[in-house]
Design a protein around this motif. Structure first.
Motif, PDB file in Angstrom:
ATOM      1  N   THR A 114      29.882 -34.485  -1.294  1.00 37.41           N
ATOM      2  CA  THR A 114      28.849 -34.434  -2.331  1.00 37.41           C
ATOM      3  C   THR A 114      28.959 -35.639  -3.259  1.00 37.41           C
ATOM      4  O   THR A 114      27.957 -36.284  -3.597  1.00 37.41           O
ATOM      5  N   LYS A 164      22.512 -32.694  -3.785  1.00 36.62           N
ATOM      6  CA  LYS A 164      22.229 -31.433  -4.475  1.00 36.62           C
ATOM      7  C   LYS A 164      22.274 -30.240  -3.513  1.00 36.62           C
ATOM      8  O   LYS A 164      22.603 -29.120  -3.916  1.00 36.62           O
ATOM      9  N   THR A 165      21.960 -30.493  -2.249  1.00 34.48           N
ATOM     10  CA  THR A 165      22.046 -29.418  -1.249  1.00 34.48           C
ATOM     11  C   THR A 165      23.487 -28.942  -1.091  1.00 34.48           C
ATOM     12  O   THR A 165      23.770 -27.744  -1.036  1.00 34.48           O
ATOM     13  N   LYS A 171      24.644 -27.067  -4.133  1.00 31.90           N
ATOM     14  CA  LYS A 171      24.165 -25.686  -4.089  1.00 31.90           C
ATOM     15  C   LYS A 171      25.058 -24.843  -3.165  1.00 31.90           C
ATOM     16  O   LYS A 171      25.361 -23.669  -3.464  1.00 31.90           O
ATOM     17  N   GLU A 172      25.492 -25.420  -2.057  1.00 31.97           N
ATOM     18  CA  GLU A 172      26.387 -24.700  -1.149  1.00 31.97           C
ATOM     19  C   GLU A 172      27.706 -24.370  -1.829  1.00 31.97           C
ATOM     20  O   GLU A 172      28.250 -23.263  -1.678  1.00 31.97           O
ATOM     21  N   GLU A 183      28.203 -24.002  -5.040  1.00 36.75           N
ATOM     22  CA  GLU A 183      27.926 -22.957  -6.028  1.00 36.75           C
ATOM     23  C   GLU A 183      27.811 -21.587  -5.353  1.00 36.75           C
ATOM     24  O   GLU A 183      28.419 -20.607  -5.800  1.00 36.75           O
ATOM     25  N   ASP A 184      27.061 -21.522  -4.259  1.00 31.71           N
ATOM     26  CA  ASP A 184      26.854 -20.241  -3.567  1.00 31.71           C
ATOM     27  C   ASP A 184      28.163 -19.674  -3.039  1.00 31.71           C
ATOM     28  O   ASP A 184      28.393 -18.458  -3.091  1.00 31.71           O
ATOM     29  N   LYS A 224      29.977 -20.411 -13.731  1.00 34.17           N
ATOM     30  CA  LYS A 224      28.711 -21.151 -13.834  1.00 34.17           C
ATOM     31  C   LYS A 224      28.817 -22.284 -14.836  1.00 34.17           C
ATOM     32  O   LYS A 224      28.245 -23.367 -14.636  1.00 34.17           O
ATOM     33  N   ASN A 226      28.222 -26.134 -13.968  1.00 31.48           N
ATOM     34  CA  ASN A 226      27.273 -26.976 -14.715  1.00 31.48           C
ATOM     35  C   ASN A 226      27.918 -28.306 -15.081  1.00 31.48           C
ATOM     36  O   ASN A 226      27.291 -29.374 -15.015  1.00 31.48           O
ATOM     37  N   GLU A 252      28.057 -30.390 -12.040  1.00 29.64           N
ATOM     38  CA  GLU A 252      26.727 -30.958 -11.769  1.00 29.64           C
ATOM     39  C   GLU A 252      26.465 -32.179 -12.633  1.00 29.64           C
ATOM     40  O   GLU A 252      25.916 -33.195 -12.167  1.00 29.64           O
TER      41      GLU A 252
END
Length: 814
Positions: A49, A61-62, A65-66, A68-69, A92, A96, A99
């Motif tokens: 990433t 960003k994909t 997201k992985e 995070e999930d 979270k 953040n 991110e």
């Protein structure tokens, strides 16, 4: 106090983390420090990433997201709903921040080592927090500790150096300040004295656990992973590999350096000085004992403790007459590599000082060639030193064990074992530590080499033979049945493990790297791929198994022409096919020479007398110094069957037909009846006696009419036998009149050989030969008057198969 470290696979998902919880809940220690890695695969995702963000690829960003999930899903699966809110909020918030860091890298289009450390640290930060909260929710007396507050380093990002004085103080203070029985912290991550996040480099989580164990004087350091300890070899490549119960620090370091990935070498350093034991355990099989690592075991146990390897190695060789006696050459050579940050993993130098050879990573090869040639440009231009020579795609294999150097014959055993299986050694090194004998081999040979050495040093002398069988008709089918029947006996009594890896008939062929099941091989073969002799050979070469044996149960000249290729690749050949050994003498001799040169037995006992030990006996007579004076023999089981059953109440045609149907003749019975088969057999015996002879040198007194000999198919041949029944009856009547029996006799004497039908009188050794039996009389200098006699069944699928089987066992006992 114990320190337990759990790797990425152990905490890959909620289910695995629950197994970790069970292990922690069963701990009897007063205090347990748990060091965890990032969730399995997260560190690689973070690095990818960050790399995408640094080149301003929005797809980062994909992956974010992985990431995070993965973490949010883990929380929801582990933590009861009523306890999730606080944990989700904290995680979270951290995500953040992550991110934001990645957005910064995206905006500026680069990533610094400092930022990379910050980003990658989130794997362990998040996993350790989530796991600690899960433990608490499950009623374990646990607390979360931020590793960055304990492990202090310098400011070199990517592979920071630990400040042990400050770190030890912090760890002891944390233990005293936390009353909980279990402390959970992340591995791999640390911080500089100024509080900036740093990482400890490859193997960092193991290293963190060792640092903490050293600081708090732990009674033991447990490394929990996905295997049950350190193995005698890589279990992915060597299925017979076994866990090592007990090993010394030094041996463990050697194995780790040479590819045993369950432990990273620097891990041992912090606990080594204090003598803290390490145990490698399996999270998924906690009941397994694992591997205990302690101080030197004073030479107890096996001399060789393990076999390891490092792949993707290149050899660089610097050589030339200008190196001899010139001081400083080695210094310059290694200094050039060191300045380019190229790590040398193996060194060997000829005592003549004419050359230096080093092993480096494949990926550094081109750079190394360029800088070495540049550094020695003056000497190269004057012909004193050659341009550096590089050989890529190699592997280092190493025998590891304390005091190996002082163990007599160990190196010889290692190298001869590899040599017998055609594993070419490119370089050799043995350290003064006496714990390592290393050899550089082709990468393509690594699986065969590891299995060969493991079999030699660890498998209680059980030798695995890997068979590739061509031809599974009458003889081949019986042969496979016999292997299946005797498999257990061979393993228990003869220490032989025989596996059929490949087989083929004229229509289909199959391969199974784990061994073809001989219980249902007929159905399996029927659904195999289309048979192709060239592809069959290519597959054998590609599999590159140790102790490989090609078994030819055909009567095909095409198949016999492949023996050269197998033998020159150190693959033994066992055959009942007589064509090769009765071909031109030069071809026969070349096969024998190849067998000797490449240490690959070429056995063909069934060429003469099926399962009777005729050739083997002859070899022993010659080898012991006896000289063959004369050979007389009835060598055709089919012809003996025919003439034992032919009389005035039968027809010659019917008896020959019966012999064919019962499997006594070749598929083309004319080969037997024409005498060609017997000619081949006496030719082979003559050659094995030490004589130079070709098939054309043998006199054939054929009893068949010329018309029968000229037929070109079985239908015409059998019709001709009916046409000449009267002449066959006449031969029979002449024998009866002389009170004799018809026998087809082969003879060799004074360098001359002949075959033909003879009327044998009563009292002769051949007279009472029944059924399809064969008999051979060896007249030698030691047996001049009363010959050595070998007699018994000389035809039939069962006895031929048993002869092939016997040759396989002979190879196994070599």
């Amino acid at each position: 106090m114990k320190v337990l470290k759990f790797g990425g696979t152990s905490v890959a998902n909620a289910n695995n983390i629950s197994l970790v919880k069970n292990i922690i809940a069963n701990q009897q220690s007063d205090k347990t420090i748990v060091v965890v890695s990032a969730l399995g695969g997260i560190t690689d995702l973070l690095l990818r990433t960050a790399a995408l963000a640094s080149i301003q690829d929005i797809s980062y960003k994909t992956f974010l997201k992985e990431i995070e999930d993965r973490h949010l899903t883990t929380i929801k699966e582990l933590i009861p709903i009523h306890s999730q809110s606080k944990i989700l909020s904290k995680v979270k918030s951290e995500l953040n921040t992550l991110e934001t860091l990645l957005e910064g890298a995206f905006l500026i289009g680069e990533i610094t080592p400092k930022l990379s450390d910050k980003i990658v640290s989130y794997g362990e930060l998040l996993s350790s927090y989530i796991i600690s909260e899960y433990f608490i929710a499950e009623g374990i007396d646990a607390a979360y500790v931020d590793s960055r507050q304990l492990i202090k380093t310098n400011s070199i990002h990517g592979k920071a150096t630990v400040n042990f004085q400050l770190t030890n103080s912090n760890c002891n203070t944390a233990v005293k300040e936390h009353n909980q029985k279990v402390l959970v912290m992340g591995g791999f991550i640390a911080s500089s004295v100024s509080g900036i996040s740093t990482t400890l480099g490859r193997g960092g989580s193991d290293y963190t656990a060792a640092i903490v164990a050293n600081a708090v004087d732990a009674e033991i350091l447990e490394i929990w992973t996905d295997v049950s300890g350190m193995y005698t070899a890589n279990p992915k490549l060597v299925k017979q590999a076994m866990s090592i119960p007990h090993i010394s620090y030094e041996e463990a370091m050697e194995l780790s350096h040479f590819g045993a990935k369950v432990l990273y070498p620097p891990t041992i350093q912090p606990v080594l000085s204090k003598g803290i034991s390490i145990v490698i355990k399996n999270t998924f099989k906690p009941e397994d004992p694992g591997t205990l690592i302690t101080k030197n075991k004073n030479g107890k146990g096996k001399t060789v403790r393990g076999i390891s390897h490092v792949e993707d190695i290149a050899l660089l060789s610097l050589e030339g007459p200008g190196m001899v006696g010139i001081p400083g050459i080695s210094k310059r050579f290694f200094e050039v590599l060191s300045n380019a940050d190229i790590s040398v993993v193996l060194i060997t130098q000829a005592s003549s000082e004419h050359s230096i050879c080093v092993g480096i990573s494949n990926q550094d090869t081109e750079l190394a060639i360029a800088i070495i040639n540049e550094a020695f440009d003056f000497e190269i231009s004057r012909g004193k030193i050659k341009s550096v020579i590089a050989e890529k795609d190699l592997t280092i294999i190493a025998l590891i064990g304390d005091n190996m150097k002082s163990h007599q014959g160990l190196s010889g055993k290692m190298f001869s074992t590899l040599g017998r299986n055609n594993v070419n050694i490119r370089a050799i090194a043995q350290g003064a530590s006496e714990r390592n004998i290393s050899a550089v081999i082709l990468k393509s040979d690594v699986k065969k080499a590891l299995n060969t050495l493991h079999e030699e040093f660890f498998e209680e002398n059980i030798k695995q033979l890997n068979l590739f069988v061509m031809g599974v008709g009458n003889v081949g089918a019986k042969f496979l049945d016999q292997i299946q029947q005797q498999k257990k006996y061979l393993k228990e009594k003869l220490k032989l493990n025989i596996r059929v890896i490949g087989m083929s008939n004229s229509r289909t062929m199959i391969f199974d790297e784990d061994g073809i099941s001989l219980k249902n091989w007929v159905d399996t073969l029927a659904s195999g791929e289309k048979a192709d002799k060239a592809l069959f050979y290519d597959k054998v070469m590609k599999l590159n198994y140790r102790n490989s044996i090609f078994v030819d149960n055909t009567a095909s000249e095409i198949v016999s022409n492949t023996y050269h290729s197998y033998l020159q690749n150190s693959i033994s050949v066992v055959t009942c096919n007589k064509i090769a050994c009765s071909s031109k003498f030069s071809n026969y001799q070349e096969l024998k020479d190849l067998a000797r040169k490449y240490n690959a037995p070429f056995l063909f006992e069934t060429n003469v007398g099926a399962g009777l030990p005729i050739i083997d006996t002859l070899k022993h007579l010659v080898a012991s110094g006896d000289k063959i004076l004369k050979i007389q023999a009835v060598l055709s089981g089919s012809l003996n069957f025919v003439f034992n059953n032919f009389n005035d109440s039968t027809t010659f045609h019917d008896v020959v037909k019966q012999a064919q149907q019962e499997g006594y003749t070749e598929p083309d019975p004319k080969i037997d009846l024409s005498g060609v088969d017997v000619m081949r057999k006496i030719l082979i015996l003559a050659r094995e006696s030490g004589n130079v002879l070709d098939i054309e040198d043998i006199e054939n007194h054929s009893f068949l009419p010329e018309a029968s000999l000229q037929t070109d198919n079985n239908e015409d041949f059998f019709r001709s036998l009916q046409d000449y029944e009267a002449s066959f009856q006449e031969m029979y009547q002449k024998a009866v009149a002389e009170n004799s029996k018809l026998k087809y006799v082969a003879q060799f004497e004074d360098g001359k050989a002949s075959v033909g039908l003879q009327r044998i009188p009563k009292g002769h050794d051949f007279y009472n030969l029944e059924g399809s039996d064969n008999i051979v009389l060896f007249y030698t200098e030691r047996y001049p008057n009363q010959p050595m006699i070998i007699k018994g069944a000389g035809a039939g699928a069962d006895v031929t198969a048993s002869g092939i089987f016997a040759d396989i066992i002979r190879i196994g006992n070599f």
